[in-house]
Scaffold this motif. Sequence first.
Motif, mmCIF file in Angstrom:
data_model
loop_
_atom_site.group_PDB
_atom_site.id
_atom_site.type_symbol
_atom_site.label_atom_id
_atom_site.label_comp_id
_atom_site.label_asym_id
_atom_site.label_seq_id
_atom_site.Cartn_x
_atom_site.Cartn_y
_atom_site.Cartn_z
ATOM 1 N N ILE A 55 0.847 -1.187 0.000
ATOM 2 C CA ILE A 55 0.000 0.000 0.000
ATOM 3 C C ILE A 55 0.888 1.244 0.000
ATOM 4 O O ILE A 55 1.865 1.319 0.753
ATOM 5 N N SER A 56 0.543 2.208 -0.842
ATOM 6 C CA SER A 56 1.238 3.500 -0.862
ATOM 7 C C SER A 56 0.278 4.590 -0.446
ATOM 8 O O SER A 56 -0.848 4.664 -0.956
ATOM 9 N N ILE A 57 0.726 5.444 0.473
ATOM 10 C CA ILE A 57 -0.026 6.630 0.876
ATOM 11 C C ILE A 57 0.842 7.835 0.539
ATOM 12 O O ILE A 57 1.965 7.953 1.026
ATOM 13 N N CYS A 58 0.337 8.726 -0.306
ATOM 14 C CA CYS A 58 1.138 9.872 -0.729
ATOM 15 C C CYS A 58 0.331 11.157 -0.640
ATOM 16 O O CYS A 58 -0.892 11.136 -0.500
ATOM 17 N N SER A 59 1.052 12.256 -0.732
ATOM 18 C CA SER A 59 0.481 13.579 -0.550
ATOM 19 C C SER A 59 1.329 14.547 -1.375
ATOM 20 O O SER A 59 2.388 14.155 -1.879
ATOM 21 N N PRO A 60 0.899 15.801 -1.547
ATOM 22 C CA PRO A 60 1.689 16.740 -2.354
ATOM 23 C C PRO A 60 3.128 16.904 -1.906
ATOM 24 O O PRO A 60 4.001 17.191 -2.720
ATOM 25 N N SER A 61 3.423 16.743 -0.616
ATOM 26 C CA SER A 61 4.801 16.825 -0.136
ATOM 27 C C SER A 61 4.931 15.964 1.103
ATOM 28 O O SER A 61 3.948 15.683 1.808
ATOM 29 N N LEU A 62 6.164 15.526 1.405
ATOM 30 C CA LEU A 62 6.370 14.685 2.581
ATOM 31 C C LEU A 62 6.065 15.420 3.882
ATOM 32 O O LEU A 62 5.431 14.843 4.774
ATOM 33 N N ARG A 119 2.406 -1.027 -6.729
ATOM 34 C CA ARG A 119 1.817 -1.408 -5.458
ATOM 35 C C ARG A 119 0.401 -1.939 -5.729
ATOM 36 O O ARG A 119 -0.136 -1.796 -6.831
ATOM 37 N N ASP A 120 -0.212 -2.496 -4.672
ATOM 38 C CA ASP A 120 -1.578 -3.003 -4.819
ATOM 39 C C ASP A 120 -2.613 -1.901 -4.625
ATOM 40 O O ASP A 120 -3.554 -1.775 -5.401
ATOM 41 N N ILE A 121 -2.434 -1.112 -3.563
ATOM 42 C CA ILE A 121 -3.417 -0.089 -3.181
ATOM 43 C C ILE A 121 -2.718 1.263 -3.095
ATOM 44 O O ILE A 121 -1.596 1.360 -2.597
ATOM 45 N N LEU A 122 -3.408 2.300 -3.553
ATOM 46 C CA LEU A 122 -2.871 3.664 -3.507
ATOM 47 C C LEU A 122 -3.890 4.600 -2.874
ATOM 48 O O LEU A 122 -5.082 4.541 -3.198
ATOM 49 N N TRP A 123 -3.414 5.451 -1.970
ATOM 50 C CA TRP A 123 -4.243 6.551 -1.439
ATOM 51 C C TRP A 123 -3.495 7.852 -1.690
ATOM 52 O O TRP A 123 -2.382 8.025 -1.216
ATOM 53 N N ILE A 124 -4.128 8.767 -2.440
ATOM 54 C CA ILE A 124 -3.581 10.100 -2.661
ATOM 55 C C ILE A 124 -4.367 11.078 -1.807
ATOM 56 O O ILE A 124 -5.545 11.332 -2.058
ATOM 57 N N ASN A 125 -3.718 11.627 -0.813
ATOM 58 C CA ASN A 125 -4.314 12.604 0.087
ATOM 59 C C ASN A 125 -4.214 14.000 -0.541
ATOM 60 O O ASN A 125 -3.177 14.361 -1.078
ATOM 61 N N GLU A 126 -5.309 14.784 -0.468
ATOM 62 C CA GLU A 126 -5.364 16.114 -1.090
ATOM 63 C C GLU A 126 -5.041 16.000 -2.589
ATOM 64 O O GLU A 126 -4.184 16.707 -3.133
ATOM 65 N N ALA A 127 -5.754 15.114 -3.258
ATOM 66 C CA ALA A 127 -5.405 14.746 -4.632
ATOM 67 C C ALA A 127 -5.481 15.913 -5.601
ATOM 68 O O ALA A 127 -4.727 15.964 -6.583
#
Length: 387
Positions: A55-62, A119-127
């Motif tokens: 699973i990947s969780i990402c956002s505009p910046s770390l 990856r299997d699952i992706l979540w983009i926060n503040e997409a």
Amino acid sequence: MPELIYTPVFASNRSAYEAHKHRVIANEGSSRSSKSYSLAQLLALYIPIKNKLSISICSPSLPHLKRGARRDFIDALQAAGIYSDALFNKTDQVYHYPNGSYVEFFGVEDGAKVHGPSRDILWINEANLIPVETYRQLAIRTNQTIFLDYNPADEFSWVYEVADKPGNKIIHSTYRNNLNQLSREIVEEIESLKDADENLWKVYGLGLRGTSAETIYTHWKVCDEFPGNCEETFYGLDFGFNNPSVLVKVGTLEGRLYAEEIFYETKLTTNDLTDVIKIYGLSRSCEIYCDAAEPKTIEEIKRMGLKALPAEKSVYDGIQKVKSMPLFITRNSTNMLKEIKSYKFKTDKDGKAMDEPVKFNDHALDALRYAVYTKLNKRKKVLVYSY
């Protein structure tokens, strides 16, 4: 296991995921609707435990990710009593599960991660704050489900096209889905938008997509990084506690303004503020223009060895000064970019714009205005640019 608190937003996301028929599950809604926390619960306590998944969780910046989605993820694990510091590789930003699942965290400014393994699952926060091409690169490297969350503040955005695609799922939510977890002050702040601005109430209160409306700043552009050769560099500081304290770096170069969000943090005392400012490398000679309404805090910061100065407070004139120069905001200034898209003047009963902005989501923009107007207001005026 402690009794956990879930909102209907969590249940809707779990049902949509379990249906196994949606490529994208888009969480579109108002401020404080539990979108992010519900997804954090789902991706911390349910999906990786049920199956062995990457699973990947990402956002505009770390930095934005650490303050938001990653913190919610860890909070969810801790609330369930299953967090283990030994399972969290903080160097690689990866949380491992005993069954072989893992969750990785990264900001999309890291090109190696965006173009890296699948990856299997992706979540983009503040997409809605990331470029569409970045989304495409992440999407083609995701084998199963993609989760998105965003406030629908933009009139036009690539996220709407993706969310509206047949077969994808939109989960709409508002702050009313989360009332049991919100203080009276937060609810009152959101509901005050009913009388302040129809469009902001529509977006941040009702969670509906923004409509065409004139915003205060329309002349800004995004840049990749803050220039290293600015003619002048100075800072603006907006104080807060329950609301964020914000430090903004400002530079001038060939008649242009450059701005970068340095920190955007809640619950900072004066000592905390001073420590954080020094951590970011500001020297005693750096000019920091602060909210003049707090002279005691300014004096305390000065006594700790920093050049804190009271800012000139004319809001309207300060806005006009910012508008008088081309403005470039660094891509990693996530909260400032979010604020500037919805920064608007109040309107009267006839819909006519007034000279006072709506006081909502404006902390970074206040800090920017303090610095620009106080430092530059005595300079030769230039024409207002528009793009």
